[in-house]
Enzyme design. Structure first.
Site, short mmCIF file in Angstrom:
data_model
loop_
_atom_site.label_atom_id
_atom_site.label_comp_id
_atom_site.label_asym_id
_atom_site.label_seq_id
_atom_site.Cartn_x
_atom_site.Cartn_y
_atom_site.Cartn_z
N TYR A 17 0.85 -1.19 0.00
CA TYR A 17 0.00 0.00 0.00
C TYR A 17 0.89 1.24 0.00
CZ TYR A 17 -4.19 2.69 0.32
OH TYR A 17 -5.18 3.58 0.03
N ARG B 226 -8.65 10.24 -9.27
CA ARG B 226 -7.87 10.98 -8.29
C ARG B 226 -7.13 9.98 -7.40
NH1 ARG B 226 -8.86 12.54 -2.55
NH2 ARG B 226 -7.63 10.65 -2.66
N LYS C 250 -6.08 -2.12 -1.12
CA LYS C 250 -6.99 -1.93 0.00
C LYS C 250 -7.60 -3.27 0.45
CE LYS C 250 -7.55 2.69 0.64
NZ LYS C 250 -7.74 3.46 1.85
N GLU D 32 -13.57 4.83 -3.54
CA GLU D 32 -12.15 5.13 -3.32
C GLU D 32 -11.58 5.99 -4.44
OE1 GLU D 32 -8.91 5.00 -0.91
OE2 GLU D 32 -10.67 3.76 -0.51
N ASP D 33 -10.95 7.10 -4.08
CA ASP D 33 -10.16 7.93 -5.01
C ASP D 33 -10.96 8.47 -6.19
OD1 ASP D 33 -8.08 7.61 -3.31
OD2 ASP D 33 -6.84 6.38 -4.63
N ASP E 191 -14.00 6.09 1.65
CA ASP E 191 -12.85 6.04 2.55
C ASP E 191 -12.09 7.35 2.58
OD1 ASP E 191 -11.14 4.59 4.36
OD2 ASP E 191 -9.65 4.55 2.77
N ASP E 192 -11.99 8.04 1.45
CA ASP E 192 -11.26 9.32 1.42
C ASP E 192 -11.97 10.38 2.26
OD1 ASP E 192 -9.33 8.42 -0.65
OD2 ASP E 192 -11.14 8.32 -1.87
N ALA F 80 -9.23 22.22 0.73
CA ALA F 80 -10.67 22.22 0.94
C ALA F 80 -11.36 21.21 0.02
CB ALA F 80 -11.24 23.62 0.71
N ALA G 55 -11.37 15.19 1.28
CA ALA G 55 -10.78 14.64 2.51
C ALA G 55 -10.92 15.62 3.66
CB ALA G 55 -9.32 14.28 2.28
N ASN H 196 -0.85 11.55 0.49
CA ASN H 196 -0.12 10.37 0.05
C ASN H 196 0.23 10.48 -1.43
OD1 ASN H 196 -0.24 8.80 2.48
ND2 ASN H 196 -2.40 8.44 2.09
N ASN I 266 -5.49 5.35 6.97
CA ASN I 266 -6.86 4.81 7.02
C ASN I 266 -6.90 3.32 7.30
OD1 ASN I 266 -7.30 7.41 6.19
ND2 ASN I 266 -8.69 6.87 4.53
#
Length: 539
Positions: A96, A149, A167, A238-239, A261-262, A295, A298, A400, A445
């Site tokens: 990861y 992203r 993940k 995710e992302d 999750d983000d 902003a 996340a 990250n 996370n």
């Protein structure tokens, strides 16, 4: 009724879930028709781990180690997961963050064999039918991305499949969800990354990304199809870019069992760190002030959950919002901005425009949180300002992979004269300041999403309200013992991740039933329900 596996010979050795390779005993080799197919010596799993580690460590770089681990997972998944669990400090950064970022950039170039499930615009109208091609019926967790992203790396298209794969390996290693119940999914809706589209080795759709109503309809069909094919599934988004991440979560969070999750996972792990920072400094949570740099989804997710936590600590909503300042590329987010996005309106200040450091001096925060994807955005002036305002400032550099962090651990410690309480999204090595060895925390996370998934599944949750994530944050915070807390460690050691994940799962399941969102009767023992069918990779 239990199904007996009747595979024999090479069919066993070629099945990653069944294969033990040289660890098959003499009796097993006879019974499974393996005589002659393996070297004579029957090894223990411990011996195999020793061999695997030696081979892993002689690889020249981390991306080669990543490829090696993928190959191990593909041929002997129990040995792979045993390696992850027993050496998680060494292995997690390889499967990861930070290595997975490089692996995603090179995904098409290092591709060996398919993992997971890909859906493209060509599948519109037929997704439910296409999903029948997946061989396992009892899928409980899906991690899905559209690759737009990926970490702080931007639009990587179908290369982003490395994130769901990574993940889900942690869902199994950390929370014990069996591998066959995990499904990585790539919504390959195209890419706007021209360099990728022109790469002859790229494996994804080379058209422009779907947008607007077409995109929404595509995701809607996906959600309908997977929840019909796998009725007990939890979907982890995710992302996705901020607009889609917030929009999809708003649309589906009370319709189906899902979370982002983000947004929610990051919020939970950071809130746990804030709870422990309040304990460490002997400060009431509702007396703290917070500045966020960035902003996007996340940071606004963290800020939103923080408002809920502050309200639980006794503040009104307006008082809670008054403790939080958001800063982006244009400075402090203020109410007089034109075209202010909906997700920022509650946090916008009735104030004059000011830059990042001016905001710090005005707000006087104890806690600074960054999720920008912009390395170096926590400048020396900013850290020194935080240190001037506080004896022990909290610095969360969350972006990250490691080289995208807002500042390094070394910078945070040196610029604060060793007084900062530092946590980052990806790992940093310990730093020595004035003869003192300081160990950075990791606000990753991984501390929460596997436990959230296991708890939600055990409780058969219909959906996940904010109370669940508050409960998960409190449970994670409670896993840090007094000795570690006195040293300024906001998070437990990763070596205890299986116990941490189960503690988070217990809290999540309890919160689901307290919120009356569990399907069916509450089990006599929630702890037993949470621990049912925990995957053990040992032979």
């Amino acid at each position: 009724m239990t199904t007996v596996d009747t595979r024999r010979g090479m069919a066993v050795l070629n099945n990653a879930a069944l294969n033990k390779s040289t660890a098959f005993s003499v009796d097993e080799r006879e019974r499974l028709n393996l005589r002659g197919l393996l070297p004579a010596a029957a090894c223990s799993q411990a011996t195999q781990l020793e061999r695997v580690l030696a081979n892993l460590r002689r690889k020249a770089n981390d991306i080669e180690r990543y490829i090696f681990l993928c190959a191990l997972q593909a041929r002997n998944e129990r040995l792979f997961y045993c390696l992850v669990l027993e050496h998680i400090d060494e292995i997690m950064p390889l499967v990861y963050t930070p290595t997975v970022g490089q692996a995603c950039k090179e995904f098409a170039h290092i591709f060996r064999q398919p993992q997971g499930f890909y859906l493209t615009p060509a599948d519109r109208g037929e997704m439910r039918h296409v999903l029948d091609n997946w061989p396992d019926d009892d899928v409980r967790v899906i991690v899905v991305t559209d690759g737009e992203r990926i970490l702080g790396l931007g639009d990587l298209g179908a290369n982003g499949m490395g994130i769901p794969i990574g993940k889900l390996s942690l869902y199994t290693a950390c929370a014990g969800i069996p591998p066959h119940q995990c499904l990585p999914v790539m919504l390959d809706v195209g890419t706007n990354n021209v360099e990728l589209r022109e790469d002859p080795l790229y494996l994804g759709v080379t058209a422009d990304r779907l947008r607007g109503e077409e995109y929404d309809a595509f995701v809607a069909e996906f959600v309908d199809a997977v929840t019909d094919r796998f009725p007990n599934v939890l979907i982890q988004f995710e992302d996705f870019v901020t607009e889609n991440a917030i929009g999809l979560l708003s649309r589906y969070r009370q319709q189906t069992l899902c979370f982002n999750d983000d947004i929610q996972g990051t919020a939970t792990v950071v809130l746990a760190g804030i709870y422990n920072y309040a304990k460490f400094t002997d400060t009431d949570l509702n007396a703290l002030r917070f500045v966020f740099l960035g902003a996007g989804s996340a940071n606004t997710g963290i800020a939103s959950l923080l408002v809920t936590a502050l309200k639980c600590a006794g503040l009104s909503e307006s008082e809670a919002l008054g403790c939080i300042w958001l800063v982006d590329l244009d400075g402090l987010v203020t109410a007089d901005r034109a075209d202010l996005p909906q997700h920022l309106k509650d946090f916008a200040k009735d104030a004059d425009s000011m830059d990042f450091v001016q905001t710090l001096r005005h707000a006087k925060p104890q806690v600074l949180i960054g999720a920008t994807g912009a390395p170096g955005s926590f400048t020396q002036e900013a850290i020194e300002t935080m240190a001037a305002l506080n004896e022990r400032p909290a610095i969360f550099a969350l972006s990250n992979p490691t080289d995208s962090a807002e500042c390094t651990a070394e910078q945070a410690y040196h610029w604060s004269e060793g007084r900062a309480i530092f946590a980052s999204g990806s790992p940093f090595e310990p730093v020595e300041v004035d003869g003192q060895c300081l160990t950075p925390g990791q606000a990753n996370n991984v501390y929460v999403f596997p436990g959230i998934g296991r708890g939600a599944i055990a409780a058969k949750a219909r959906y996940l309200p904010d109370e669940v994530f508050l409960a998960a944050a409190r449970a994670l915070a409670g896993c840090v013992d007094a000795d570690n807390l006195t040293k300024g460690n906001l998070y437990p050691p990763l070596t205890d991740i299986r116990n941490v994940s189960l503690a988070v799962a217990d809290a999540v399941a309890e919160s689901v039933f307290d919120s009356e969102l569990g399907s069916g009767a509450r089990p006599a023992s929630l702890a037993e329900a949470v621990r049912e069918n925990v995957y053990d990779p040992r032979y």
